[in-house]
Design an enzyme around this catalytic site. Structure first.
Site, PDB file in Angstrom:
ATOM      1  CG  ASP A  26      -2.068   1.032   1.113  1.00 43.93           C
ATOM      2  OD1 ASP A  26      -2.140   1.310   0.006  1.00 43.93           O
ATOM      3  OD2 ASP A  26      -2.728   1.432   2.164  1.00 43.93           O
ATOM      4  N   GLY A  27       0.226   2.328  -0.518  1.00 43.83           N
ATOM      5  CA  GLY A  27       1.061   3.554  -0.491  1.00 43.83           C
ATOM      6  C   GLY A  27       1.729   4.152  -1.827  1.00 43.83           C
ATOM      7  CG  HIS A  43       0.234   1.488  -9.199  1.00 40.96           C
ATOM      8  ND1 HIS A  43       0.058   1.502  -8.113  1.00 40.96           N
ATOM      9  CD2 HIS A  43      -0.926   2.270  -9.613  1.00 40.96           C
ATOM     10  CE1 HIS A  43      -1.271   1.795  -7.715  1.00 40.96           C
ATOM     11  NE2 HIS A  43      -1.646   2.567  -8.837  1.00 40.96           N
ATOM     12  NE  ARG A  77      -7.382   1.562  -6.047  1.00 43.96           N
ATOM     13  CZ  ARG A  77      -6.204   1.613  -5.416  1.00 43.96           C
ATOM     14  NH1 ARG A  77      -4.987   1.953  -6.070  1.00 43.96           N
ATOM     15  NH2 ARG A  77      -5.966   1.582  -4.075  1.00 43.96           N
ATOM     16  CG  LEU A 137       9.828 -16.890  -2.265  1.00 45.21           C
ATOM     17  CD1 LEU A 137      10.851 -15.943  -1.226  1.00 45.21           C
ATOM     18  CD2 LEU A 137       9.290 -16.203  -3.179  1.00 45.21           C
ATOM     19  NE  ARG A 200      -7.959   0.518   4.950  1.00 44.98           N
ATOM     20  CZ  ARG A 200      -7.545   1.907   4.915  1.00 44.98           C
ATOM     21  NH1 ARG A 200      -7.990   2.705   5.969  1.00 44.98           N
ATOM     22  NH2 ARG A 200      -6.795   2.312   3.859  1.00 44.98           N
ATOM     23  CB  SER A 202      -7.564  -4.260   2.666  1.00 39.63           C
ATOM     24  OG  SER A 202      -7.703  -2.799   3.320  1.00 39.63           O
TER      25      SER A 202
HETATM   26  C1  FPP Z   1      -1.924   0.206  -3.219  1.00 36.59           C
HETATM   27  O1  FPP Z   1      -1.396   1.414  -3.272  1.00 36.59           O
HETATM   28  C2  FPP Z   1      -1.310  -0.742  -4.571  1.00 36.59           C
HETATM   29  C3  FPP Z   1      -2.162  -1.303  -5.239  1.00 36.59           C
HETATM   30  C4  FPP Z   1      -3.496  -1.334  -5.612  1.00 36.59           C
HETATM   31  C5  FPP Z   1      -1.407  -1.830  -6.613  1.00 36.59           C
HETATM   32  C6  FPP Z   1      -0.261  -2.710  -6.355  1.00 36.59           C
HETATM   33  C7  FPP Z   1       0.601  -2.703  -7.532  1.00 36.59           C
HETATM   34  C8  FPP Z   1       2.039  -2.578  -7.221  1.00 36.59           C
HETATM   35  C9  FPP Z   1       2.662  -2.658  -6.090  1.00 36.59           C
HETATM   36  C10 FPP Z   1       2.517  -2.243  -8.568  1.00 36.59           C
HETATM   37  C11 FPP Z   1       3.365  -3.406  -8.800  1.00 36.59           C
HETATM   38  C12 FPP Z   1       2.887  -4.131 -10.124  1.00 36.59           C
HETATM   39  C13 FPP Z   1       2.677  -5.617  -9.995  1.00 36.59           C
HETATM   40  C14 FPP Z   1       2.101  -5.967 -11.035  1.00 36.59           C
HETATM   41  C15 FPP Z   1       2.889  -6.291  -8.743  1.00 36.59           C
HETATM   42  P1  FPP Z   1      -2.474   2.533  -3.536  1.00 36.59           P
HETATM   43  O2  FPP Z   1      -2.581   2.584  -4.814  1.00 36.59           O
HETATM   44  O3  FPP Z   1      -3.817   2.236  -2.848  1.00 36.59           O
HETATM   45  O4  FPP Z   1      -1.756   3.757  -2.920  1.00 36.59           O
HETATM   46  P2  FPP Z   1      -2.533   4.836  -1.926  1.00 36.59           P
HETATM   47  O5  FPP Z   1      -3.052   4.143  -0.852  1.00 36.59           O
HETATM   48  O6  FPP Z   1      -1.253   5.606  -1.609  1.00 36.59           O
HETATM   49  O7  FPP Z   1      -3.564   5.722  -2.781  1.00 36.59           O
END
Ligand code: FPP
Length: 252
Positions: A26-27, A43, A77, A137, A200, A202
């Protein structure tokens, strides 16, 4: 980050390493916005963090990582972000599968097919096939995954078995329910880590995490490094896991 081992970056000696770590990455969005970048750039930065964390997990001796890449709720989203995340999942799998294969990583998919782009499903299947024999792994990508939905899908499969006489009503056990989950042989989660300071779960792996240790870390996902993972493992070691049992240790 393409190399698994880098000079000068070694994990500490751990007394107890979690076998299975679940990660809510997250983040990404906040990391990007704080830098004046777009959410999609966040991302993209998250991909490098995932690869780095997988490498750090191998070095520490972790056997399973399950990463929340796209939830059944993420369809809410913006259409642009959903499109980006679908395309990016596909691209990351195609671009990284050989490297992960070289690291002896087995890639698996946990999630449901309905709504998911067929091209993402075929990329997931191709990565699973290529890496099926790897043992160092297991990296499970949770894509179009939701914990409650996983249980609903399992209950529906079970009700069909009951209707067709393959299962006796009233005969269900924890084992027979686990058999119907997306990855029946997925081991229980030992350590559940969420980045970005949000506290959370989630809807991530509720069945498998029933006895997990939870760790909420402040770092945004793109800032996660091997060292952040190793810090998480060090904190995990300080937890006393009792699985419902009691420890008799009078204070005086
Ligand atoms: C949550 O951050 C992240 C996601 C919903 C997507 C996860 C994707 C990646 C880590 C990119 C790597 C790609 C792959 C295919 C593994 P958020 O968007 O909810 O961030 P925020 O809470 O700051 O808005």
């Amino acid at each position: 980050m393409t190399e698994l081992f880098e000079k000068g970056r070694k994990p500490p000696k751990f007394a107890a390493v979690p076998n299975h770590i679940a990660i809510v990455m997250d983040g990404n969005g906040r990391w990007a916005n704080e830098r004046g970048l777009t959410r999609t750039q966040g991302h993209i930065a998250g991909e490098a963090a995932l690869l780095e964390v997988v490498a750090g997990a191998i070095e520490a001796g972790v056997s399973h990582i399950t990463a929340y890449a796209f939830s059944t709720e993420n369809w809410k989203r913006s259409p642009d972000e959903v499109r980006f995340l679908m395309g990016y999942n596909k691209e990351v799998l195609r671009r990284r599968r050989d490297q992960l294969n070289d690291w002896d990583v087995r890639i698996r998919w946990a999630g449901r097919a309905p709504k998911l782009w067929p091209s993402v499903i075929s990329e997931l299947r191709a990565a699973e096939k290529l890496t099926a024999k790897n043992t160092t792994l297991t990296l499970t990508m949770a894509v179009n995954y939701g914990g409650r939905q996983e249980l609903v899908d399992a209950m529906n499969a079970i009700s069909e078995k009951v209707a067709s006489g393959k299962l006796k009503p009233g005969s269900l056990t924890q084992k027979s329910i686990a058999k119907e989950l997306y990855i029946p042989d997925m081991p229980d989660v030992d350590l559940f880590v969420r980045s970005s300071g949000e506290k959370r779960t989630s809807n991530f792996l509720p069945w498998q995490s029933s006895y997990a240790e939870y760790l909420f870390m402040d770092e945004y996902w793109p800032d996660f490094t091997k060292e952040t993972l190793w810090k998480a493992i060090s904190l995990y070691q300080t937890r006393q896991r009792r699985f419902g049992a009691a420890v008799d240790a009078p204070l005086n």
